[in-house]
Write an enzyme that holds these catalytic residues in place. Sequence first.
Site, PDB file in Angstrom:
ATOM      1  N   CYS A  32     -27.066 -53.636  75.029  1.00 14.43           N
ATOM      2  CA  CYS A  32     -28.224 -52.887  74.548  1.00 14.43           C
ATOM      3  C   CYS A  32     -27.715 -51.594  73.944  1.00 14.43           C
ATOM      4  O   CYS A  32     -26.511 -51.384  73.815  1.00 14.43           O
ATOM      5  CB  CYS A  32     -29.194 -52.605  75.694  1.00 14.43           C
ATOM      6  SG  CYS A  32     -29.834 -54.092  76.503  1.00 14.43           S
ATOM      7  N   LEU A  38     -31.248 -55.996  74.162  1.00 15.93           N
ATOM      8  CA  LEU A  38     -30.818 -57.377  74.044  1.00 15.93           C
ATOM      9  C   LEU A  38     -31.140 -58.022  75.388  1.00 15.93           C
ATOM     10  O   LEU A  38     -30.509 -57.720  76.401  1.00 15.93           O
ATOM     11  CB  LEU A  38     -29.314 -57.467  73.753  1.00 15.93           C
ATOM     12  CG  LEU A  38     -28.759 -58.879  73.574  1.00 15.93           C
ATOM     13  CD1 LEU A  38     -29.281 -59.509  72.289  1.00 15.93           C
ATOM     14  CD2 LEU A  38     -27.227 -58.866  73.582  1.00 15.93           C
ATOM     15  N   SER A  39     -32.125 -58.886  75.429  1.00 11.48           N
ATOM     16  CA  SER A  39     -32.635 -59.428  76.692  1.00 11.48           C
ATOM     17  C   SER A  39     -31.691 -60.487  77.234  1.00 11.48           C
ATOM     18  O   SER A  39     -31.466 -61.513  76.585  1.00 11.48           O
ATOM     19  CB  SER A  39     -34.030 -60.035  76.480  1.00 11.48           C
ATOM     20  OG  SER A  39     -34.900 -59.095  75.898  1.00 11.48           O
ATOM     21  N   ASN A  71     -27.303 -49.399  79.319  1.00 15.95           N
ATOM     22  CA  ASN A  71     -26.651 -50.412  78.495  1.00 15.95           C
ATOM     23  C   ASN A  71     -25.571 -51.062  79.342  1.00 15.95           C
ATOM     24  O   ASN A  71     -24.627 -50.399  79.771  1.00 15.95           O
ATOM     25  CB  ASN A  71     -26.038 -49.753  77.255  1.00 15.95           C
ATOM     26  CG  ASN A  71     -25.044 -50.662  76.554  1.00 15.95           C
ATOM     27  OD1 ASN A  71     -25.211 -51.874  76.525  1.00 15.95           O
ATOM     28  ND2 ASN A  71     -23.990 -50.064  76.000  1.00 15.95           N
ATOM     29  N   GLY A  72     -25.720 -52.355  79.611  1.00 10.86           N
ATOM     30  CA  GLY A  72     -24.707 -53.036  80.397  1.00 10.86           C
ATOM     31  C   GLY A  72     -25.311 -53.930  81.450  1.00 10.86           C
ATOM     32  O   GLY A  72     -26.464 -54.373  81.337  1.00 10.86           O
ATOM     33  N   ASP A  93     -31.429 -56.361  86.693  1.00 12.36           N
ATOM     34  CA  ASP A  93     -30.303 -55.795  87.435  1.00 12.36           C
ATOM     35  C   ASP A  93     -30.267 -54.281  87.335  1.00 12.36           C
ATOM     36  O   ASP A  93     -29.704 -53.606  88.206  1.00 12.36           O
ATOM     37  CB  ASP A  93     -28.989 -56.380  86.909  1.00 12.36           C
ATOM     38  CG  ASP A  93     -28.830 -56.180  85.403  1.00 12.36           C
ATOM     39  OD1 ASP A  93     -29.652 -56.726  84.651  1.00 12.36           O
ATOM     40  OD2 ASP A  93     -27.889 -55.478  84.981  1.00 12.36           O
TER      41      ASP A  93
END
Length: 741
Positions: free
Chosen positions: A2, A53-54, A77-78, A101
């Site tokens: 992401c 970004l799923s 992001n990650g 998560d």
Amino acid sequence: MCGFAGILNLRHPLRKEEIAPILHSMGDQIAYRGPDDEQLFCDQSIGMVFRRLSIVDLVGGIQPMSNEDDSLMLVLNGEIYNHQELKLLLKDQHHFKSRSDCEIVLHLYEEMGVDFLLHLNGKFSLALWDRRNRKLILARDRLGIKPLYYSINKERVLFGSEIKALMPYPDCPREYDWEHALSAPNHEHAAQDFTIHSYFKGIEYLPGGKYLVVDLQCESIEEKCYWRLSPLTMEEYADDQRSDQEIIDGYREVLEDSVRLQLMADVELGLFLSGGIDSVVVALIASRYQKFHTFSVLSQSTFKNGDARAAHVAAKYLGLHNHQVQYPWHNHTFDSSYWKKLLWTCETFECGAEQLYKFELHRYAKHHRPGLKIILTGQGSDEFNGGYVNQFIDMGPEYVEDKDRNWKSFERSLSHLEKDQLLRAAPGLGNYSRYINKGFIASVVNQPLWSHPWFYYGNRSLRSLQMYNLWHEDRTAAGNHIENRVPFLDHRLVEYTMRVPPAKYDPLFWNKNILRSAFKDALPEELAQRPKCPFFHGPDERYTNRMMYNILISDDRALIREAFGETGAHHEVIDRSAIEKMLAFIPDDPAYGDVPHLLTLTNMALLEKMAMKTAFKKPVVFSDTAVLDSIQVSNWDAEEDVIAATLSVRRQAIDLDAKVALRPEVTFLKGIPAGWFLAVDEAIKYCLDEAENKEWIEVLQHINGERSINSIVSELNMPASRIRKNLEEAMDYNIIQFGNA
């Protein structure tokens, strides 16, 4: 994968109607990182944009996300691989709104403050806004797998997943840092303190293992370290009585758990299979849980060094589909426009052939598997398992014979490199450097001296990874809406290698024995013991260099002219006439050896200009460049000659049955005491390495003007495809002629 960007105003509340358009522009710069969703958040002094970004919890994992009372707001992001385990610890105290998560970060912070970072197993960069305490926390995972940049002045803090994400803000610095870029033209050359650079003045690159706290109430900004790669004490090492096999078994257990955790996803994943032990082992472990597609680079170099063949063999052994993606160096659509887009995507002067290969491999994977969003790689194994021992031996001050290459010569080279880096900070001592103790130099420059060369090597690798491999692999994946995952960089595994007692280094880390031994019983010997090969360096590297040179001079040398101005123009930093001399000389050298230097300087100059005008107002797209083709191989050995011809044939009309001769001005010579040479007009011009050109040398010895190529190779019992690339080059350089020409 992401991306996010944001601004924290240090003095005044933000006006949403003014900041929202800027946030949209910041998000547009990194739209490829998150094509599935865009969200804005504005509150008091802070504004953030998130591009998603799923991958996990496709519906419920929207960001920014908040805790139960909305006192905390998070963008991340990650991936947090151990989130399920952590949720079990907090499920009674907190209500979880999603299966994401990332949500665990909010509740861990509520329980333990910034110490939450110590409990995460994952790769991440994050921005956490503590509304109640008016505090912003920017943090990055231990090894710096996911990027995070920031810029601070008296009025505001800018932050984002990429450098370009900051630039739409009106007062963001855009001046290129030529001094730092030119003083470190190779990612292996790090300052002794392992400084991390963005190469733009006023824009900082937050190092892995650190976090930045901006406290509006206390009016303070502080960068802190929460993790470092530290060795044990010598007493602790002495207490470790494990045998070699016990250490190997423990290593295998941690790696297997790392791969298992990193399969976490609600979408399709794939794997880049190089044919080396690293990616083969990741494929082996992952294939125990699921089947997936693998993708390999088929270039002149990977064909020559055997990587492509080994990837095919490994995929076949593991029952995985393998895509051999062809890279025809002489027939492609990579032009100046393409290169500028790739450079702006990578935003580093170290954008070269490796970045092109990796980007196009991701692009092929995404094109042929549209639902694929994750790629596993073997990145990080070489750095912490001893994969670069021979390369570092070669970086030492003296030539080392093959028979003398061993762990001790590796340590000596590392010690020399550490001393050399210390001297960079004290150039005045250089005249007597051979006679000065390393410890004295360290005291003069006030830098720590590592107690063992292996510790120096590990921390040097940390910096190198962040400044090169992880940087460009993040961008080449993100540019194709894909997330990279790197099981070898699970911090538990990296720490494990640093805790191996020094007495065990030689048997375990020479030639990556710890990894090879851990999986020798699960793989064929040809894969488990296959020597490390450079990606495209070494034999046949010249073809890659020629491809890059052709890009540089494409469109009437558009990149050169844009970077440095027209011929005769003045450039503030680079000698324009020297660039012209280099351009003219390169084609005369069959190795095209100066191309990497020319490309690096061109990239620097282009980045400077592109940043000053914010090169691309809208997201970068590559839809106007054709996706590479692949070939499906059933039996490599049976099809090898066809593959060789596919890679090397450029002139379909060559008549291999016509008589062939050396041109009148060319002489083929056997050197004294060894070696083969081609002389032109009685001057030796080309040297042929016997190990690399054995078959071509045999053919040259039979060229006499009376025979054809087909008759010669038939007598030598070799297919013409074996020497086709050499034949084409000989025509490029007017070495041979056909018929009566």
